[in-house]
Design an enzyme around this catalytic site. Structure first.
Site, mmCIF file in Angstrom:
data_model
loop_
_atom_site.group_PDB
_atom_site.id
_atom_site.type_symbol
_atom_site.label_atom_id
_atom_site.label_comp_id
_atom_site.label_asym_id
_atom_site.label_seq_id
_atom_site.Cartn_x
_atom_site.Cartn_y
_atom_site.Cartn_z
ATOM 1 N N ASP A 94 0.818 -1.212 0.000
ATOM 2 C CA ASP A 94 0.000 0.000 0.000
ATOM 3 C C ASP A 94 0.854 1.265 0.000
ATOM 4 O OD1 ASP A 94 -2.694 0.252 -0.286
ATOM 5 O OD2 ASP A 94 -3.146 0.434 1.841
ATOM 6 N N ILE A 113 -12.114 8.508 -0.454
ATOM 7 C CA ILE A 113 -12.950 8.900 0.678
ATOM 8 C C ILE A 113 -13.892 7.754 1.033
ATOM 9 C CG2 ILE A 113 -14.545 10.637 1.574
ATOM 10 C CD1 ILE A 113 -13.546 12.536 -0.584
ATOM 11 N N GLY A 137 -11.862 4.975 5.759
ATOM 12 C CA GLY A 137 -10.523 5.549 5.768
ATOM 13 C C GLY A 137 -10.462 6.591 4.669
ATOM 14 N N ASP A 158 -20.243 5.538 10.240
ATOM 15 C CA ASP A 158 -20.723 5.374 8.874
ATOM 16 C C ASP A 158 -21.369 6.680 8.414
ATOM 17 O OD1 ASP A 158 -22.324 4.744 6.561
ATOM 18 O OD2 ASP A 158 -22.181 2.623 7.106
#
Length: 361
Positions: free
Chosen positions: A99, A160, A163, A234
């Site tokens: 990553d 977006i 994370g 969320d």
């Protein structure tokens, strides 16, 4: 005997590492009747050792272990996945896809912290950045959509989701990014705080009589949108509550978008303007309201949205007005495709290694 290592997942469910490995092996055994040329593994942290994906060797696994100190919730789990795959598919190429690799092109002015330089030299403390596969994929798609070589483009990639990270891409390479030494840094996220005054850590530690690990746990899992709203991490839940009049949820959304504004403004300056802005990942791809809030205020810089394209269309597309100087795009990310491509690209190297080994033997 040494105490069993405990694996901590992103949902803070804790199971012994051996059990975690057994569960992965059982999943892989379900595919054991198939033949694979390569199995690709996402590894969160590769530090400065890896600028691209690589075939897994004992040396590579040692490096992944070395960087566990920077990604203690991720690298150990990634390594368990690799070693489980090696057990079930011992003759199959294992590929590590990092990553952090995409961001290894950042200049020192982007990746160094304003702390004594010796901490970088001795311990590798610097910004590494994450979501590299996502930023790389959407950059490649933007190159095709805009019909301009990436080597000539200046882009802002806004990943977006729960994370969140923004990457400034200059001429096909990562120039700066919002996440840091770990994925905790940068923007306000679903449950992560993003950047804060570092003195807050010792302050909370003292008044709550907590350990450093306990405070970092709060910053990773109980902060961000969840911490401000008190409702959820969320964005869908928080936006629904905000529309119903919940003040803290409204504040959480305002803080979420304000932090994104700061980085977009910073990177517009660092790149001396951009050709395009990309929205990707769960929120970036699926929330027209958030995209409008994020773009609002950048009209002076050349961001003009087409509200029909933004609100009433779906999938990969331009959402900027036809004559907007800066093109704004929604590009669904595809990190798995990046991993598959990298694995495929390494197959010739594997075959060459096998031929060399046969000659030597």
């Amino acid at each position: 005997m040494p105490e069993e290592t405990i694996v901590e997942t992103d949902t803070i469910a804790k199971i012994p590492a051996s059990e975690y490995g057994n569960r992965i092996e059982n999943v892989l055994k379900g595919f054991s009747q198939h033949k694979f040329d390569a199995i690709c593994h996402r590894v969160v942290h590769g530090g400065e050792d890896f600028k691209q994906s690589t075939i897994v060797t004992e040396e590579v696994k040692a490096s992944i272990r070395k960087y566990e100190r920077f990604a203690p919730l991720h690298n150990p789990n990634n390594l368990i996945g690799i070693e489980s795959a090696e057990k079930v598919f011992p003759d199959t190429l294992q590929v590590a896809v990092f990553d952090t690799a995409f961001h290894q092109t950042m200049p020192p002015s982007s990746y160094l912290y304003s702390i004594p330089y010796e901490y970088y030299e001795k311990y590798g403390i610097r910004k590494y950045g994450f979501h590299g596969m996502s930023h790389r994929y959407v950059m490649e798609r933007a190159e095709q959509l805009l019909e301009i070589s990436a080597s000539k483009l200046r882009l802002l990639s806004c990943h977006i989701g729960n994370g969140v990270s923004i990457c400034a891409i200059k001429h096909g390479k990562s120039y700066d990014t919002s996440m840091g030494l770990t994925p905790l840094a940068g923007l306000t996220m679903g449950t992560r705080s993003g950047n804060i005054d570092p003195s807050i850590i010792s302050f909370i530690q003292d008044i709550e009589e907590s350990s450093t690990e306990g405070v970092i746990d709060i910053l990773n899992y109980k902060s961000g949108v969840l911490g401000i709203s008190g409702v959820s991490g969320d964005l869908r839940d928080v936006m629904e509550a905000a529309k119903a009049g919940d003040k803290r949820c409204q504040l959480a959304i305002e803080m979420y978008t304000t932090r994104i504004h700061k980085y977009i403004g910073l990177y517009l300056a660092r790149l001396n303007g951009v050709d395009g802005i990309i929205f990707t990942a769960g929120v970036g791809e699926n929330s027209p309201e958030l995209r409008e809030m994020i773009c609002a205020g950048f009209e002076y810089a050349g961001v003009v949205l087409d509200y029909e394209q933004n609100r009433n269309k779906h999938g990969e597309r331009f959402i900027s007005a036809q004559y907007s100087p800066i093109k704004v795009m929604v590009i669904p990310t595809n990190e798995e495709l990046i991993m598959a491509r990298d694995g495929y690209a390494l197959l010739p190297k594997l075959r060459e290694n096998k031929r060399t080994a046969e000659v030597v033997s």
